[in-house]
Design a protein around this motif. Structure first.
Motif, mmCIF file in Angstrom:
data_model
loop_
_atom_site.group_PDB
_atom_site.id
_atom_site.type_symbol
_atom_site.label_atom_id
_atom_site.label_comp_id
_atom_site.label_asym_id
_atom_site.label_seq_id
_atom_site.Cartn_x
_atom_site.Cartn_y
_atom_site.Cartn_z
ATOM 1 N N PHE A 5 -30.189 1.315 22.689
ATOM 2 C CA PHE A 5 -29.352 0.137 22.922
ATOM 3 C C PHE A 5 -29.978 -0.769 23.978
ATOM 4 N N LEU A 6 -30.115 -2.061 23.657
ATOM 5 C CA LEU A 6 -30.577 -3.054 24.634
ATOM 6 C C LEU A 6 -29.433 -3.914 25.145
ATOM 7 N N VAL A 63 -28.176 -12.740 22.265
ATOM 8 C CA VAL A 63 -28.684 -11.412 21.929
ATOM 9 C C VAL A 63 -30.216 -11.436 21.911
ATOM 10 N N LEU A 64 -30.807 -12.499 21.394
ATOM 11 C CA LEU A 64 -32.265 -12.613 21.390
ATOM 12 C C LEU A 64 -32.825 -12.713 22.807
ATOM 13 N N LEU A 69 -35.879 -10.758 27.830
ATOM 14 C CA LEU A 69 -35.767 -10.135 29.153
ATOM 15 C C LEU A 69 -36.503 -8.795 29.176
ATOM 16 N N ARG A 70 -36.312 -7.981 28.149
ATOM 17 C CA ARG A 70 -36.999 -6.690 28.081
ATOM 18 C C ARG A 70 -38.506 -6.879 28.040
ATOM 19 N N TYR A 71 -38.966 -7.842 27.241
ATOM 20 C CA TYR A 71 -40.397 -8.122 27.128
ATOM 21 C C TYR A 71 -40.969 -8.544 28.475
ATOM 22 N N GLU A 74 -41.211 -5.511 30.786
ATOM 23 C CA GLU A 74 -42.308 -4.608 30.426
ATOM 24 C C GLU A 74 -43.657 -5.178 30.810
ATOM 25 N N LYS A 75 -43.804 -6.498 30.735
ATOM 26 C CA LYS A 75 -45.080 -7.145 31.047
ATOM 27 C C LYS A 75 -45.187 -7.535 32.515
ATOM 28 N N GLY A 76 -44.157 -7.212 33.293
ATOM 29 C CA GLY A 76 -44.171 -7.549 34.720
ATOM 30 C C GLY A 76 -44.065 -9.029 34.996
ATOM 31 N N LEU A 77 -43.401 -9.750 34.109
ATOM 32 C CA LEU A 77 -43.271 -11.195 34.242
ATOM 33 C C LEU A 77 -41.991 -11.628 34.940
#
Length: 78
Positions: A5-6, A63-64, A69-71, A74-77
């Protein structure tokens, strides 16, 4: 494969919400979206033929943003 779940549409009603999940596939990164099934004839005509093993769903932009946000995390952005 497992689904993690995200998040779900903050405007949704209980048990009736567009939701986004990430999978743990090892061969590629994939997501599962739960949304409203598209049945509008005009939209279906605009999109064209959809294979029997696929469907179209509609999900809110909020939702998108959960994916974005997750991306970014993960990429430290962020």
């Amino acid at each position: 494969m497992r689904a993690h779940f995200l998040g779900k549409d903050p405007e949704s009603q209980i048990d009736n919400s567009p939701t986004l999940f990430a999978t743990d596939r090892e061969d590629r990164v994939t997501y599962i979206a739960q949304g409203w099934k598209v049945t509008d004839p005009q939209v279906l005509a605009d999109v064209g033929p959809v294979p029997d093993h696929e469907t179209l769903i509609e999900i809110p932009e909020d939702v998108l943003k959960m994916y974005a946000l997750r991306y970014a995390q993960e990429k430290g952005l962020s």
